[in-house]
Scaffold this motif. Structure first.
Motif, PDB file in Angstrom:
ATOM      1  N   ARG A 136      10.333 -58.345 108.082  1.00 53.62           N
ATOM      2  CA  ARG A 136      10.903 -57.175 109.073  1.00 53.62           C
ATOM      3  C   ARG A 136      10.957 -55.897 108.113  1.00 53.62           C
ATOM      4  NH1 ARG A 136      10.179 -60.369 112.339  1.00 53.62           N
ATOM      5  NH2 ARG A 136      11.518 -61.955 112.945  1.00 53.62           N
ATOM      6  N   ASP A 137      10.551 -55.947 106.962  1.00 57.80           N
ATOM      7  CA  ASP A 137      10.366 -54.681 106.329  1.00 57.80           C
ATOM      8  C   ASP A 137      11.762 -54.076 106.291  1.00 57.80           C
ATOM      9  OD1 ASP A 137       9.468 -52.785 104.521  1.00 57.80           O
ATOM     10  OD2 ASP A 137       8.051 -52.030 105.592  1.00 57.80           O
ATOM     11  N   TYR A 195      15.799 -53.467 104.524  1.00 57.56           N
ATOM     12  CA  TYR A 195      16.860 -53.791 103.480  1.00 57.56           C
ATOM     13  C   TYR A 195      18.246 -54.064 103.999  1.00 57.56           C
ATOM     14  CZ  TYR A 195      13.105 -52.000 100.670  1.00 57.56           C
ATOM     15  OH  TYR A 195      11.882 -51.693 100.008  1.00 57.56           O
ATOM     16  N   ILE A 229      14.768 -56.043 122.527  1.00 58.05           N
ATOM     17  CA  ILE A 229      15.752 -57.051 121.496  1.00 58.05           C
ATOM     18  C   ILE A 229      15.079 -57.107 120.013  1.00 58.05           C
ATOM     19  CG2 ILE A 229      16.725 -59.368 121.238  1.00 58.05           C
ATOM     20  CD1 ILE A 229      16.635 -59.658 124.168  1.00 58.05           C
ATOM     21  N   LEU A 230      13.731 -57.365 120.130  1.00 51.36           N
ATOM     22  CA  LEU A 230      13.338 -57.287 119.007  1.00 51.36           C
ATOM     23  C   LEU A 230      13.327 -55.989 118.060  1.00 51.36           C
ATOM     24  CD1 LEU A 230       9.770 -59.199 119.215  1.00 51.36           C
ATOM     25  CD2 LEU A 230      11.993 -60.067 118.269  1.00 51.36           C
ATOM     26  N   ASN A 231      13.516 -54.799 118.696  1.00 53.15           N
ATOM     27  CA  ASN A 231      13.516 -53.537 118.243  1.00 53.15           C
ATOM     28  C   ASN A 231      14.941 -53.025 118.088  1.00 53.15           C
ATOM     29  OD1 ASN A 231      12.130 -51.405 117.281  1.00 53.15           O
ATOM     30  ND2 ASN A 231      12.113 -50.350 119.192  1.00 53.15           N
ATOM     31  N   LEU A 232      16.080 -53.841 118.381  1.00 56.24           N
ATOM     32  CA  LEU A 232      17.317 -53.595 118.331  1.00 56.24           C
ATOM     33  C   LEU A 232      17.844 -53.202 116.842  1.00 56.24           C
ATOM     34  CD1 LEU A 232      19.509 -55.740 120.640  1.00 56.24           C
ATOM     35  CD2 LEU A 232      19.455 -53.277 120.482  1.00 56.24           C
ATOM     36  N   PRO A 233      17.570 -54.189 115.920  1.00 60.85           N
ATOM     37  CA  PRO A 233      18.081 -53.727 114.646  1.00 60.85           C
ATOM     38  C   PRO A 233      17.475 -52.136 113.813  1.00 60.85           C
ATOM     39  CG  PRO A 233      17.311 -56.005 114.570  1.00 60.85           C
ATOM     40  CD  PRO A 233      16.766 -55.270 115.944  1.00 60.85           C
ATOM     41  N   TYR A 234      16.386 -51.997 114.424  1.00 65.11           N
ATOM     42  CA  TYR A 234      15.763 -50.714 113.901  1.00 65.11           C
ATOM     43  C   TYR A 234      16.435 -49.384 114.580  1.00 65.11           C
ATOM     44  CZ  TYR A 234      12.748 -53.874 111.851  1.00 65.11           C
ATOM     45  OH  TYR A 234      12.060 -55.065 111.371  1.00 65.11           O
ATOM     46  N   MET A 260      19.076 -49.321 116.451  1.00 60.32           N
ATOM     47  CA  MET A 260      20.529 -49.158 116.232  1.00 60.32           C
ATOM     48  C   MET A 260      21.001 -48.853 114.827  1.00 60.32           C
ATOM     49  SD  MET A 260      22.182 -52.058 118.872  1.00 60.32           S
ATOM     50  CE  MET A 260      23.984 -51.481 118.401  1.00 60.32           C
ATOM     51  N   LEU A 289      20.821 -50.933 112.184  1.00 60.63           N
ATOM     52  CA  LEU A 289      21.648 -52.082 111.729  1.00 60.63           C
ATOM     53  C   LEU A 289      21.161 -52.278 110.195  1.00 60.63           C
ATOM     54  CD1 LEU A 289      21.972 -54.449 114.533  1.00 60.63           C
ATOM     55  CD2 LEU A 289      23.557 -52.796 113.823  1.00 60.63           C
ATOM     56  N   PHE A 290      19.744 -52.197 109.848  1.00 55.95           N
ATOM     57  CA  PHE A 290      19.430 -52.275 108.444  1.00 55.95           C
ATOM     58  C   PHE A 290      19.948 -51.105 107.691  1.00 55.95           C
ATOM     59  CE2 PHE A 290      15.830 -55.110 110.211  1.00 55.95           C
ATOM     60  CZ  PHE A 290      16.038 -56.290 109.178  1.00 55.95           C
ATOM     61  N   ASP A 291      20.095 -51.551 106.285  1.00 53.96           N
ATOM     62  CA  ASP A 291      20.534 -50.095 105.508  1.00 53.96           C
ATOM     63  C   ASP A 291      19.355 -49.168 105.448  1.00 53.96           C
ATOM     64  OD1 ASP A 291      22.795 -51.483 105.004  1.00 53.96           O
ATOM     65  OD2 ASP A 291      22.126 -52.330 103.083  1.00 53.96           O
ATOM     66  N   SER A 292      18.306 -49.812 105.330  1.00 55.45           N
ATOM     67  CA  SER A 292      16.988 -48.823 105.344  1.00 55.45           C
ATOM     68  C   SER A 292      15.879 -49.913 105.551  1.00 55.45           C
ATOM     69  CB  SER A 292      16.718 -48.085 104.103  1.00 55.45           C
ATOM     70  OG  SER A 292      16.494 -48.851 103.234  1.00 55.45           O
ATOM     71  N   HIS A 293      14.741 -49.102 106.359  1.00 53.94           N
ATOM     72  CA  HIS A 293      13.792 -50.006 106.554  1.00 53.94           C
ATOM     73  C   HIS A 293      12.430 -49.215 106.072  1.00 53.94           C
ATOM     74  CE1 HIS A 293      12.686 -48.272 110.363  1.00 53.94           C
ATOM     75  NE2 HIS A 293      13.930 -48.291 110.401  1.00 53.94           N
ATOM     76  N   TYR A 345       7.655 -52.551 109.599  1.00 55.33           N
ATOM     77  CA  TYR A 345       8.249 -53.532 110.497  1.00 55.33           C
ATOM     78  C   TYR A 345       7.591 -53.900 111.798  1.00 55.33           C
ATOM     79  CZ  TYR A 345      10.131 -49.975 113.473  1.00 55.33           C
ATOM     80  OH  TYR A 345      10.112 -48.776 114.359  1.00 55.33           O
TER      81      TYR A 345
END
Lengths: 152, 166
Positions: free
Chosen positions: A136-137, A139, B116-121, B123, B125-129, B133
């Motif tokens: 998912r690249d 952190y 839905i697959l895009n939600l963590p990015y 919103m 939610l990840f500390d950084s990415h 992805y």
């Protein structure tokens, strides 16, 4: 051939599966979001803690990955609640396989207050561990706290 | 002459009886198809929910109850959209309408899957990415799209073609 009963049963099966999925979909989405926010469901357990010869605490940290996606634990900050509360940085680069568990031995030098606490047999800790998700690249950070039991 | 009149009358009566039977059958068919608009809307919504759930569970390997990477999961990935589209297709007698409806449900599911697959990015939610992805996300969207476009139209048209008198 009479297709009516087949059609009826297919339709009722559809309603039944639909009801299951209506519960499963929000559950999955919430878990997926929660994973991204807080450490990808990783579980950390501390065990086998003992005192080293030169006034340090030695314990085994085991990290469990619940899913089928490879993860990397890239570092952790452990705070022992020994009065000083200075975070100890632990460097690591662990690949945690699908549904796998990795173990790492951690050495933490103790202050005098810490020694006094540990000699009572237990000490509480909190941990912040950096998790990298290659597929998912992204952190994310695992946070948890607990009580470490120290064997004499 | 009288015989002829008699037999014609009988034939007409028979025809009337046939009409009654046909009306009855049509009525049964309507009930059977659950094709009133509230049922159709419910079917469409449930269809979107089921298909999205299956595609999502196939895409997300990190969830403990994922369908990815198991034979049973792959079979569900293939068969469930077919089954859903089959039920949706039974709503219509017109194959074109069934096709359009099931494709609408399928495309909505793909769109929902992307969101839905895009939600963590989206919103944060990840500390950084990183930038990488998208690769796996688009791969699973492509797989789901190929699955949808292969199975759903076929099932819809097949099901609508069974809506003839028994």
């Amino acid at each position: 051939m009479k297709t009516r009963p087949i059609k009826e049963w297919t339709f009722f099966a559809f309603l039944f599966i639909g009801a299951i999925c209506a519960i499963l979909l929000p559950m999955t989405v919430l878990t997926y979001m929660d994973y991204a926010e807080s450490g990808y469901g990783v579980e950390v357990e501390m065990g086998d803690a003992r005192l080293g010869s030169s006034g340090e605490l030695i314990f085994v940290m085991s990290i469990t990955n619940p899913g089928k996606l490879e993860l990397q634990a890239t570092g952790a900050e452990i705070i022992l609640m020994d009065g000083s509360e200075v975070p100890v940085k632990v460097n690591m680069l662990l690949d945690i396989d699908r549904k796998g568990t990795e173990e790492i031995q951690v050495h933490i030098p103790l202050s005098e207050g810490g020694m006094a606490l540990v000699s009572q047999g237990e000490i509480s800790y909190s941990i912040e561990m950096d998790v990298y998700v290659p597929y998912r690249d992204g952190y994310t950070t695992h946070r948890s706290e607990g009580i470490l039991e120290v064997s004499p | 002459m009288k015989d002829l009149q008699e037999s014609t009358k009988n034939k007409l009566d028979d025809m009337g009886e046939n009409w009654d039977i046909q009306d009855e059958q049509l009525e049964e068919l309507k009930v059977l198809k659950f094709s009133s608009w509230p049922w159709t809307v419910l079917k469409g919504a449930l269809g979107v929910v089921i298909v999205t759930t299956v595609y999502l569970l196939y895409s997300l390997a990190e969830i403990p109850w994922t369908l990815g990477e198991s034979i049973a999961g792959m079979m569900l990935f293939g068969f469930v959209p077919f089954f859903v589209s089959f039920v949706l297709g039974m709503t219509f007698e017109n194959g074109k309408k069934a096709l359009a409806f099931s494709l609408m449900v399928g495309m909505t599911s793909i769109l929902l899957l992307y969101v839905i697959l895009n939600l963590p990015y989206s919103m944060g939610l990840f500390d950084s990415h990183g930038d990488g992805y998208g690769t796996y996300m688009w791969w699973y969207i492509l797989l789901s799209f190929i699955n949808m476009i292969s199975f759903m139209p076929v099932a819809a048209v097949l099901a609508s073609s069974t809506n003839v008198y028994e």
